[in-house]
Design an enzyme around this catalytic site. Structure first.
Site, PDB file in Angstrom:
ATOM      1  N   PHE A 310       0.867  -1.189   0.000  1.00  0.00           N
ATOM      2  CA  PHE A 310       0.000   0.000   0.000  1.00  0.00           C
ATOM      3  C   PHE A 310       0.892   1.223   0.000  1.00  0.00           C
ATOM      4  CE2 PHE A 310      -1.481   3.742   2.120  1.00  0.00           C
ATOM      5  CZ  PHE A 310      -2.759   3.932   1.643  1.00  0.00           C
ATOM      6  N   GLU A 311       0.627   2.138  -0.895  1.00  0.00           N
ATOM      7  CA  GLU A 311       1.315   3.434  -0.856  1.00  0.00           C
ATOM      8  C   GLU A 311       0.406   4.450  -1.524  1.00  0.00           C
ATOM      9  OE1 GLU A 311       4.847   2.641  -3.268  1.00  0.00           O
ATOM     10  OE2 GLU A 311       6.106   2.688  -1.502  1.00  0.00           O
ATOM     11  N   ILE A 312       0.303   5.619  -0.922  1.00  0.00           N
ATOM     12  CA  ILE A 312      -0.190   6.777  -1.657  1.00  0.00           C
ATOM     13  C   ILE A 312       0.965   7.763  -1.579  1.00  0.00           C
ATOM     14  CG2 ILE A 312      -1.858   8.670  -1.768  1.00  0.00           C
ATOM     15  CD1 ILE A 312      -3.903   6.830  -0.425  1.00  0.00           C
TER      16      ILE A 312
END
Ligand SMILES: Nc1nc2c(ncn2[C@@H]2O[C@H](COP(=O)(O)OP(=O)(O)O)[C@@H](O)[C@H]2O)c(=O)[nH]1
Ligand SMILES: *[C@@H]1O[C@H](CO)[C@@H](O)[C@H](O)[C@H]1NC(C)=O
Ligand SMILES: *[C@@H]1O[C@H](CO)[C@@H](O)[C@H](O)[C@H]1NC(C)=O
Ligand SMILES: [Mg+2]
Length: 423
Positions: A310-312
Protein backbone atom coordinates in the site's frame (compact mmCIF):
# COMPACT_ATOMS: atom_id res chain seq x y z
CA UNK A 1 -64.22 28.07 4.44
CA UNK A 2 -65.46 24.54 3.82
CA UNK A 3 -63.06 24.29 0.85
CA UNK A 4 -60.07 25.27 3.01
CA UNK A 5 -61.00 22.66 5.61
CA UNK A 6 -61.22 20.02 2.93
CA UNK A 7 -57.75 20.95 1.64
CA UNK A 8 -56.40 20.78 5.16
CA UNK A 9 -57.89 17.30 5.53
CA UNK A 10 -56.25 16.25 2.25
CA UNK A 11 -52.89 17.59 3.40
CA UNK A 12 -53.23 15.86 6.76
CA UNK A 13 -54.17 12.59 5.06
CA UNK A 14 -51.22 12.85 2.71
CA UNK A 15 -48.90 13.55 5.63
CA UNK A 16 -50.14 10.48 7.52
CA UNK A 17 -49.61 8.39 4.38
CA UNK A 18 -46.03 9.65 4.06
CA UNK A 19 -45.29 8.79 7.69
CA UNK A 20 -46.74 5.30 7.24
CA UNK A 21 -44.62 4.78 4.10
CA UNK A 22 -41.52 5.92 5.91
CA UNK A 23 -42.18 3.50 8.77
CA UNK A 24 -42.66 0.63 6.36
CA UNK A 25 -39.57 1.45 4.35
CA UNK A 26 -37.38 2.04 7.39
CA UNK A 27 -38.45 -1.14 9.18
CA UNK A 28 -36.20 -3.14 6.85
CA UNK A 29 -33.16 -0.92 7.45
CA UNK A 30 -32.08 -2.47 10.70
CA UNK A 31 -32.64 -2.05 14.41
CA UNK A 32 -30.81 1.29 14.52
CA UNK A 33 -33.93 3.14 13.45
CA UNK A 34 -36.53 1.51 15.66
CA UNK A 35 -36.34 3.98 18.49
CA UNK A 36 -36.16 7.08 16.34
CA UNK A 37 -38.96 9.61 16.41
CA UNK A 38 -40.90 10.26 13.25
CA UNK A 39 -39.25 13.63 12.82
CA UNK A 40 -35.76 12.07 12.98
CA UNK A 41 -36.80 9.58 10.35
CA UNK A 42 -38.18 12.34 8.18
CA UNK A 43 -34.97 14.29 8.50
CA UNK A 44 -32.81 11.27 7.76
CA UNK A 45 -34.91 10.17 4.82
CA UNK A 46 -35.01 13.60 3.31
CA UNK A 47 -31.23 13.87 3.51
CA UNK A 48 -30.97 10.50 1.76
CA UNK A 49 -33.28 11.76 -0.94
CA UNK A 50 -31.15 14.81 -1.38
CA UNK A 51 -28.13 12.55 -1.74
CA UNK A 52 -29.80 10.28 -4.22
CA UNK A 53 -30.56 12.82 -6.87
CA UNK A 54 -26.85 13.24 -7.18
CA UNK A 55 -24.99 11.78 -10.08
CA UNK A 56 -23.46 8.39 -10.42
CA UNK A 57 -20.77 7.43 -12.89
CA UNK A 58 -21.94 6.32 -16.28
CA UNK A 59 -20.91 2.75 -16.83
CA UNK A 60 -23.05 1.07 -19.44
CA UNK A 61 -22.58 3.66 -22.09
CA UNK A 62 -18.88 3.94 -21.53
CA UNK A 63 -16.97 4.14 -24.73
CA UNK A 64 -14.87 1.04 -24.91
CA UNK A 65 -12.13 1.60 -27.44
CA UNK A 66 -10.03 4.66 -26.82
CA UNK A 67 -7.95 6.32 -29.50
CA UNK A 68 -4.78 4.81 -28.11
CA UNK A 69 -4.67 1.05 -28.42
CA UNK A 70 -3.66 0.66 -24.80
CA UNK A 71 -6.32 2.81 -23.18
CA UNK A 72 -9.99 2.41 -22.38
CA UNK A 73 -11.37 5.90 -22.13
CA UNK A 74 -14.64 6.66 -20.46
CA UNK A 75 -16.57 9.91 -20.68
CA UNK A 76 -16.32 11.85 -17.45
CA UNK A 77 -20.01 12.73 -17.75
CA UNK A 78 -22.48 11.17 -15.37
CA UNK A 79 -26.12 10.19 -15.75
CA UNK A 80 -28.75 11.21 -13.20
CA UNK A 81 -30.19 8.33 -11.23
CA UNK A 82 -33.60 7.23 -12.44
CA UNK A 83 -36.36 8.91 -10.45
CA UNK A 84 -38.39 5.71 -10.34
CA UNK A 85 -35.66 3.62 -8.74
CA UNK A 86 -34.21 5.78 -5.99
CA UNK A 87 -31.33 4.23 -4.13
CA UNK A 88 -31.89 5.03 -0.47
CA UNK A 89 -28.52 3.52 0.47
CA UNK A 90 -26.66 6.16 -1.49
CA UNK A 91 -25.74 8.38 1.40
CA UNK A 92 -22.30 9.47 0.21
CA UNK A 93 -22.03 12.82 -1.51
CA UNK A 94 -21.20 12.74 -5.21
CA UNK A 95 -17.74 13.53 -6.50
CA UNK A 96 -17.24 17.15 -7.35
CA UNK A 97 -17.87 17.58 -11.04
CA UNK A 98 -16.09 20.90 -11.24
CA UNK A 99 -12.71 19.64 -12.35
CA UNK A 100 -11.33 19.58 -8.83
CA UNK A 101 -10.02 16.07 -9.21
CA UNK A 102 -6.36 15.60 -8.52
CA UNK A 103 -3.70 14.67 -11.05
CA UNK A 104 -3.61 11.11 -9.76
CA UNK A 105 -3.88 7.45 -10.67
CA UNK A 106 -4.02 4.01 -9.19
CA UNK A 107 -1.10 1.85 -10.25
CA UNK A 108 -0.83 -1.91 -10.26
CA UNK A 109 2.05 -4.10 -11.32
CA UNK A 110 0.68 -7.49 -12.26
CA UNK A 111 0.96 -10.60 -14.39
CA UNK A 112 -1.87 -11.87 -16.56
CA UNK A 113 -2.24 -14.74 -14.12
CA UNK A 114 -2.99 -12.23 -11.33
CA UNK A 115 -6.25 -11.20 -12.98
CA UNK A 116 -8.71 -12.73 -10.50
CA UNK A 117 -6.71 -11.62 -7.49
CA UNK A 118 -6.46 -8.05 -8.77
CA UNK A 119 -10.15 -8.17 -9.64
CA UNK A 120 -10.95 -8.64 -5.95
CA UNK A 121 -8.74 -5.72 -5.02
CA UNK A 122 -10.25 -3.42 -7.64
CA UNK A 123 -13.79 -4.24 -6.57
CA UNK A 124 -13.00 -3.22 -3.00
CA UNK A 125 -11.15 -0.05 -3.94
CA UNK A 126 -14.01 0.96 -6.21
CA UNK A 127 -16.74 0.18 -3.65
CA UNK A 128 -14.99 1.88 -0.77
CA UNK A 129 -13.51 4.87 -2.56
CA UNK A 130 -13.14 5.23 -6.28
CA UNK A 131 -16.75 4.89 -7.43
CA UNK A 132 -17.12 8.47 -6.19
CA UNK A 133 -13.93 9.81 -7.77
CA UNK A 134 -13.34 7.73 -10.90
CA UNK A 135 -9.57 8.06 -10.85
CA UNK A 136 -7.61 6.37 -13.63
CA UNK A 137 -5.92 3.02 -13.19
CA UNK A 138 -2.56 2.19 -14.74
CA UNK A 139 -1.56 -1.47 -15.08
CA UNK A 140 2.07 -2.35 -15.71
CA UNK A 141 3.51 -5.68 -16.77
CA UNK A 142 6.78 -7.09 -18.07
CA UNK A 143 4.74 -9.04 -20.66
CA UNK A 144 1.81 -7.77 -22.77
CA UNK A 145 -1.55 -7.85 -20.99
CA UNK A 146 -3.96 -10.32 -22.55
CA UNK A 147 -7.60 -9.75 -23.50
CA UNK A 148 -9.03 -11.33 -20.38
CA UNK A 149 -6.94 -9.13 -18.12
CA UNK A 150 -7.97 -6.00 -20.02
CA UNK A 151 -11.64 -6.90 -20.20
CA UNK A 152 -12.03 -7.85 -16.55
CA UNK A 153 -10.13 -4.88 -15.15
CA UNK A 154 -11.82 -2.38 -17.46
CA UNK A 155 -15.24 -3.72 -16.51
CA UNK A 156 -14.52 -3.34 -12.80
CA UNK A 157 -13.06 0.16 -12.75
CA UNK A 158 -14.95 3.45 -12.85
CA UNK A 159 -12.12 5.52 -14.31
CA UNK A 160 -10.03 5.09 -17.43
CA UNK A 161 -7.78 2.04 -17.55
CA UNK A 162 -4.38 2.10 -19.19
CA UNK A 163 -2.05 -0.78 -19.88
CA UNK A 164 1.70 -0.35 -20.02
CA UNK A 165 4.46 -2.68 -21.11
CA UNK A 166 7.65 -2.40 -19.08
CA UNK A 167 10.71 -1.73 -21.23
CA UNK A 168 13.21 -4.58 -21.23
CA UNK A 169 16.02 -2.49 -19.74
CA UNK A 170 13.93 -1.85 -16.61
CA UNK A 171 13.30 -5.57 -16.06
CA UNK A 172 16.64 -7.30 -16.64
CA UNK A 173 20.11 -7.61 -15.19
CA UNK A 174 22.06 -4.38 -15.56
CA UNK A 175 25.48 -4.77 -17.22
CA UNK A 176 27.36 -4.14 -13.97
CA UNK A 177 25.83 -7.21 -12.29
CA UNK A 178 27.89 -10.41 -12.19
CA UNK A 179 25.33 -13.02 -13.19
CA UNK A 180 27.27 -15.95 -11.77
CA UNK A 181 27.54 -14.30 -8.39
CA UNK A 182 23.80 -13.54 -8.48
CA UNK A 183 22.98 -17.16 -9.35
CA UNK A 184 25.12 -18.44 -6.49
CA UNK A 185 23.26 -16.16 -4.09
CA UNK A 186 19.89 -17.49 -5.28
CA UNK A 187 21.04 -21.07 -4.79
CA UNK A 188 22.28 -20.28 -1.29
CA UNK A 189 19.01 -18.52 -0.37
CA UNK A 190 17.02 -21.44 -1.78
CA UNK A 191 18.84 -23.81 0.55
CA UNK A 192 18.28 -21.46 3.47
CA UNK A 193 14.58 -21.31 2.53
CA UNK A 194 14.48 -17.51 2.45
CA UNK A 195 11.14 -16.37 1.07
CA UNK A 196 11.45 -15.57 -2.68
CA UNK A 197 15.21 -16.10 -2.13
CA UNK A 198 15.69 -18.13 -5.30
CA UNK A 199 13.43 -16.02 -7.51
CA UNK A 200 14.78 -13.91 -10.37
CA UNK A 201 11.41 -12.35 -11.25
CA UNK A 202 10.78 -11.25 -7.67
CA UNK A 203 14.11 -9.42 -7.73
CA UNK A 204 13.23 -7.67 -11.00
CA UNK A 205 9.89 -6.75 -9.45
CA UNK A 206 11.50 -5.25 -6.33
CA UNK A 207 14.01 -3.31 -8.41
CA UNK A 208 11.28 -2.07 -10.74
CA UNK A 209 9.10 -0.85 -7.87
CA UNK A 210 12.15 0.73 -6.25
CA UNK A 211 13.46 2.63 -9.23
CA UNK A 212 11.34 2.59 -12.35
CA UNK A 213 7.55 2.44 -12.09
CA UNK A 214 7.28 6.21 -11.59
CA UNK A 215 9.27 6.78 -14.79
CA UNK A 216 7.05 4.65 -17.01
CA UNK A 217 5.71 6.86 -19.85
CA UNK A 218 2.13 6.35 -18.60
CA UNK A 219 3.09 7.38 -15.07
CA UNK A 220 4.83 10.55 -16.26
CA UNK A 221 1.36 11.98 -16.84
CA UNK A 222 0.48 11.98 -13.14
CA UNK A 223 1.62 13.65 -9.97
CA UNK A 224 0.09 11.26 -7.40
CA UNK A 225 -0.22 7.48 -7.20
CA UNK A 226 -1.95 4.90 -5.09
CA UNK A 227 -0.40 1.46 -5.36
CA UNK A 228 -2.74 -1.52 -5.26
CA UNK A 229 -1.68 -5.17 -5.20
CA UNK A 230 -3.67 -8.33 -5.89
CA UNK A 231 -5.75 -9.85 -3.06
CA UNK A 232 -5.84 -6.88 -0.75
CA UNK A 233 -8.89 -5.81 1.22
CA UNK A 234 -10.23 -2.41 2.21
CA UNK A 235 -12.49 -2.47 5.25
CA UNK A 236 -13.84 1.07 5.60
CA UNK A 237 -15.51 3.68 3.43
CA UNK A 238 -13.12 6.45 2.51
CA UNK A 239 -15.30 9.50 2.27
CA UNK A 240 -12.74 12.07 1.22
CA UNK A 241 -10.22 12.44 -1.56
CA UNK A 242 -7.01 10.97 -0.17
CA UNK A 243 -4.95 12.52 -2.96
CA UNK A 244 -6.30 15.97 -2.16
CA UNK A 245 -5.60 15.30 1.51
CA UNK A 246 -1.95 14.55 0.66
CA UNK A 247 -1.60 17.73 -1.38
CA UNK A 248 -3.38 20.04 1.04
CA UNK A 249 -1.40 18.74 4.00
CA UNK A 250 1.91 18.81 2.13
CA UNK A 251 2.38 15.05 2.43
CA UNK A 252 4.61 13.15 0.02
CA UNK A 253 4.47 9.54 1.23
CA UNK A 254 2.05 7.51 3.31
CA UNK A 255 1.51 4.08 4.85
CA UNK A 256 -0.98 1.97 6.77
CA UNK A 257 1.21 -0.89 8.03
CA UNK A 258 4.83 -0.99 9.16
CA UNK A 259 7.04 -3.82 10.34
CA UNK A 260 10.57 -5.21 10.61
CA UNK A 261 12.24 -6.54 7.45
CA UNK A 262 13.81 -10.02 7.30
CA UNK A 263 17.47 -9.33 8.05
CA UNK A 264 18.64 -12.04 5.62
CA UNK A 265 17.27 -10.16 2.63
CA UNK A 266 19.11 -6.88 3.30
CA UNK A 267 22.40 -7.57 5.17
CA UNK A 268 24.33 -4.73 3.46
CA UNK A 269 21.48 -2.33 2.58
CA UNK A 270 22.34 0.09 5.37
CA UNK A 271 26.02 0.13 4.38
CA UNK A 272 24.91 1.15 0.91
CA UNK A 273 22.64 3.85 2.37
CA UNK A 274 25.54 5.17 4.45
CA UNK A 275 27.65 5.32 1.29
CA UNK A 276 24.91 7.34 -0.37
CA UNK A 277 24.66 9.73 2.59
CA UNK A 278 28.40 10.31 2.41
CA UNK A 279 28.33 10.91 -1.32
CA UNK A 280 25.19 13.08 -1.31
CA UNK A 281 24.81 14.75 2.07
CA UNK A 282 22.86 17.50 0.31
CA UNK A 283 19.92 15.12 -0.19
CA UNK A 284 19.43 14.35 3.51
CA UNK A 285 16.89 16.74 5.02
CA UNK A 286 16.68 18.27 8.46
CA UNK A 287 13.86 17.00 10.69
CA UNK A 288 13.80 13.64 8.95
CA UNK A 289 12.63 10.31 10.42
CA UNK A 290 16.02 8.80 11.25
CA UNK A 291 14.52 7.90 14.64
CA UNK A 292 12.10 5.58 12.86
CA UNK A 293 14.91 3.79 10.98
CA UNK A 294 17.70 3.67 13.52
CA UNK A 295 18.07 3.33 17.28
CA UNK A 296 21.63 4.66 17.34
CA UNK A 297 21.43 7.86 15.36
CA UNK A 298 22.13 6.19 12.03
CA UNK A 299 25.00 3.80 12.81
CA UNK A 300 22.77 0.80 12.21
CA UNK A 301 19.36 0.05 10.69
CA UNK A 302 16.63 -1.31 12.97
CA UNK A 303 14.86 -2.85 9.91
CA UNK A 304 11.67 -0.81 10.35
CA UNK A 305 9.91 -0.06 7.12
CA UNK A 306 6.54 0.99 5.75
CA UNK A 307 4.83 -1.87 3.96
CA UNK A 308 4.88 -0.74 0.34
CA UNK A 309 2.15 -2.97 -1.08
CA UNK A 310 0.00 0.00 0.00
CA UNK A 311 1.31 3.43 -0.86
CA UNK A 312 -0.19 6.78 -1.66
CA UNK A 313 2.62 9.06 -2.68
CA UNK A 314 3.97 11.84 -4.80
CA UNK A 315 5.50 10.80 -8.12
CA UNK A 316 7.41 14.06 -8.59
CA UNK A 317 9.29 13.29 -5.40
CA UNK A 318 10.25 9.83 -6.70
CA UNK A 319 11.37 11.46 -9.95
CA UNK A 320 13.44 14.07 -8.10
CA UNK A 321 17.23 14.15 -8.39
CA UNK A 322 17.50 13.20 -4.72
CA UNK A 323 15.49 10.00 -5.09
CA UNK A 324 17.02 9.01 -8.44
CA UNK A 325 20.57 9.58 -7.11
CA UNK A 326 19.62 7.40 -4.15
CA UNK A 327 18.23 4.60 -6.31
CA UNK A 328 21.24 4.70 -8.66
CA UNK A 329 23.61 4.45 -5.73
CA UNK A 330 21.82 1.45 -4.26
CA UNK A 331 21.41 -0.17 -7.67
CA UNK A 332 25.15 -0.01 -8.38
CA UNK A 333 25.95 -1.62 -5.04
CA UNK A 334 24.14 -4.65 -6.45
CA UNK A 335 21.97 -5.71 -3.52
CA UNK A 336 18.82 -6.13 -5.61
CA UNK A 337 20.59 -9.20 -7.08
CA UNK A 338 23.41 -10.12 -4.68
CA UNK A 339 20.93 -10.00 -1.81
CA UNK A 340 17.16 -9.61 -2.15
CA UNK A 341 16.48 -6.00 -1.31
CA UNK A 342 12.77 -5.24 -1.18
CA UNK A 343 11.17 -2.07 -2.46
CA UNK A 344 9.57 -1.55 0.95
CA UNK A 345 12.79 -0.84 2.89
CA UNK A 346 14.19 1.01 -0.14
CA UNK A 347 11.20 3.38 -0.32
CA UNK A 348 10.97 3.68 3.45
CA UNK A 349 14.59 4.64 3.97
CA UNK A 350 14.27 7.25 1.22
CA UNK A 351 11.10 8.66 2.79
CA UNK A 352 12.72 8.56 6.21
CA UNK A 353 15.86 10.47 5.23
CA UNK A 354 14.92 12.64 2.26
CA UNK A 355 11.50 13.85 3.39
CA UNK A 356 10.71 15.88 6.46
CA UNK A 357 8.89 14.05 9.23
CA UNK A 358 5.76 16.06 8.57
CA UNK A 359 5.71 14.97 4.92
CA UNK A 360 4.88 11.38 5.93
CA UNK A 361 1.36 10.29 6.76
CA UNK A 362 -0.19 7.36 8.57
CA UNK A 363 -3.65 6.73 7.04
CA UNK A 364 -5.43 5.45 10.12
CA UNK A 365 -8.80 5.54 8.40
CA UNK A 366 -7.71 3.31 5.49
CA UNK A 367 -8.32 -0.11 7.00
CA UNK A 368 -6.37 -2.61 4.96
CA UNK A 369 -5.33 -6.22 4.62
CA UNK A 370 -2.50 -7.80 2.66
CA UNK A 371 -1.63 -11.31 3.71
CA UNK A 372 -0.84 -11.77 6.56
CA UNK A 373 -1.36 -8.37 8.24
CA UNK A 374 -4.32 -6.11 8.91
CA UNK A 375 -4.63 -2.48 9.81
CA UNK A 376 -8.00 -1.96 11.53
CA UNK A 377 -8.58 1.38 13.29
CA UNK A 378 -8.29 1.01 17.07
CA UNK A 379 -10.94 3.63 17.81
CA UNK A 380 -14.45 2.15 17.66
CA UNK A 381 -16.02 5.45 16.62
CA UNK A 382 -13.76 5.60 13.56
CA UNK A 383 -14.86 2.10 12.60
CA UNK A 384 -18.56 2.87 13.03
CA UNK A 385 -18.43 6.24 11.30
CA UNK A 386 -16.76 4.69 8.25
CA UNK A 387 -18.80 1.46 8.09
CA UNK A 388 -15.72 -0.70 8.66
CA UNK A 389 -16.03 -4.48 8.54
CA UNK A 390 -12.65 -5.47 9.98
CA UNK A 391 -12.28 -7.26 13.29
CA UNK A 392 -10.35 -4.95 15.66
CA UNK A 393 -8.70 -8.04 17.16
CA UNK A 394 -6.82 -8.44 13.86
CA UNK A 395 -5.23 -4.99 14.09
CA UNK A 396 -1.45 -5.23 13.80
CA UNK A 397 -0.55 -1.62 14.70
CA UNK A 398 0.45 -2.17 18.31
CA UNK A 399 1.87 -5.67 17.92
CA UNK A 400 5.51 -6.10 18.92
CA UNK A 401 6.51 -6.75 15.29
CA UNK A 402 4.95 -3.52 14.08
CA UNK A 403 6.93 -0.27 13.87
CA UNK A 404 3.87 1.95 14.02
CA UNK A 405 4.34 2.70 17.74
CA UNK A 406 7.76 4.01 16.90
CA UNK A 407 6.29 6.25 14.18
CA UNK A 408 3.83 7.67 16.70
CA UNK A 409 6.61 8.26 19.21
CA UNK A 410 9.03 10.11 16.92
CA UNK A 411 6.16 12.32 15.79
CA UNK A 412 4.81 12.89 19.32
CA UNK A 413 1.43 11.55 18.19
CA UNK A 414 -1.12 10.44 20.74
CA UNK A 415 -2.00 6.77 20.42
CA UNK A 416 -5.71 5.97 20.25
CA UNK A 417 -7.57 4.92 23.34
CA UNK A 418 -7.34 1.17 23.93
CA UNK A 419 -4.07 0.64 22.07
CA UNK A 420 -2.46 -1.07 25.07
CA UNK A 421 -5.04 -3.82 24.93
CA UNK A 422 -4.02 -4.62 21.35
CA UNK A 423 -0.31 -5.05 22.11
N1 LIG B 1 4.25 -8.24 -14.19
C1 LIG B 1 4.71 -8.87 -13.13
N2 LIG B 1 4.27 -8.54 -11.91
C2 LIG B 1 4.75 -9.19 -10.83
C3 LIG B 1 5.72 -10.22 -10.94
N3 LIG B 1 6.00 -10.68 -9.70
C4 LIG B 1 5.24 -9.97 -8.86
N4 LIG B 1 4.47 -9.07 -9.52
C5 LIG B 1 3.56 -8.07 -8.95
O1 LIG B 1 4.31 -7.37 -8.00
C6 LIG B 1 3.55 -7.15 -6.81
C7 LIG B 1 4.20 -7.85 -5.62
O2 LIG B 1 4.18 -9.23 -5.84
P1 LIG B 1 3.58 -10.22 -4.77
O3 LIG B 1 3.60 -11.58 -5.38
O4 LIG B 1 2.27 -9.69 -4.28
O5 LIG B 1 4.69 -10.15 -3.63
P2 LIG B 1 4.52 -10.05 -2.04
O6 LIG B 1 3.36 -9.15 -1.75
O7 LIG B 1 5.83 -9.48 -1.58
O8 LIG B 1 4.30 -11.45 -1.56
C8 LIG B 1 2.15 -7.63 -7.12
O9 LIG B 1 1.41 -6.52 -7.61
C9 LIG B 1 2.37 -8.66 -8.21
O10 LIG B 1 1.25 -8.77 -9.03
C10 LIG B 1 6.18 -10.56 -12.27
O11 LIG B 1 7.02 -11.42 -12.46
N5 LIG B 1 5.64 -9.86 -13.32
C1 LIG C 1 0.06 16.01 -14.02
O1 LIG C 1 1.36 15.81 -13.45
C2 LIG C 1 2.38 15.56 -14.40
C3 LIG C 1 3.64 15.27 -13.61
O2 LIG C 1 3.90 16.27 -12.68
C4 LIG C 1 2.51 16.76 -15.32
O3 LIG C 1 3.52 16.52 -16.28
C5 LIG C 1 1.19 17.01 -16.02
O4 LIG C 1 1.26 18.15 -16.83
C6 LIG C 1 0.08 17.17 -15.00
N1 LIG C 1 -1.19 17.22 -15.69
C7 LIG C 1 -2.10 18.12 -15.40
C8 LIG C 1 -3.38 18.03 -16.16
O5 LIG C 1 -1.92 19.01 -14.58
C1 LIG D 1 12.99 21.53 12.15
O1 LIG D 1 12.15 21.56 13.29
C2 LIG D 1 12.41 22.64 14.15
C3 LIG D 1 11.58 22.45 15.39
O2 LIG D 1 10.28 22.04 15.08
C4 LIG D 1 12.11 23.96 13.42
O3 LIG D 1 12.37 25.05 14.25
C5 LIG D 1 12.98 24.03 12.16
O4 LIG D 1 12.64 25.17 11.42
C6 LIG D 1 12.78 22.79 11.30
N1 LIG D 1 13.70 22.82 10.19
C7 LIG D 1 13.30 22.61 8.94
C8 LIG D 1 14.36 22.65 7.89
O5 LIG D 1 12.14 22.42 8.65
MG1 LIG E 1 1.51 -8.92 -2.56
Amino acid sequence: MAGTARYLRYILFAFVCIIVIFFISSSSSGPRQHLQSASDILKEQSSKWRGSDAQTPAKADAEKAGSAATAHVRPAAATPMSATTPNLKTSLPPPKADGSRMNATFVTLARNSDVWEIARSIRQVEDRFNKRYNYDWVFLNDAPFDDTFRKVTTALTSGNTRYGLIPEQHWSFPSFIDQERAAAVREDMRERKIIYGDSISYRHMCRYESGFFFRHPLMLEYEWYWRVEPSIELFCDIEYDTFRFMAENKKKYSFVLSLYEYVETIPTLWESVKGFIKEHPEHIVENNSMGFLSDDGGKSYNHCHFWSNFEIGNLDWLRSKAYVDYFDHLDHDGGFFYERWGDAPVHSIAAGLMLRKDELHFFNDIAYYHVPFTHCPTDEQVRLDNKCHCNPKDNFDWNGYSCTSRFFEINSMKKPEGWEKQQ
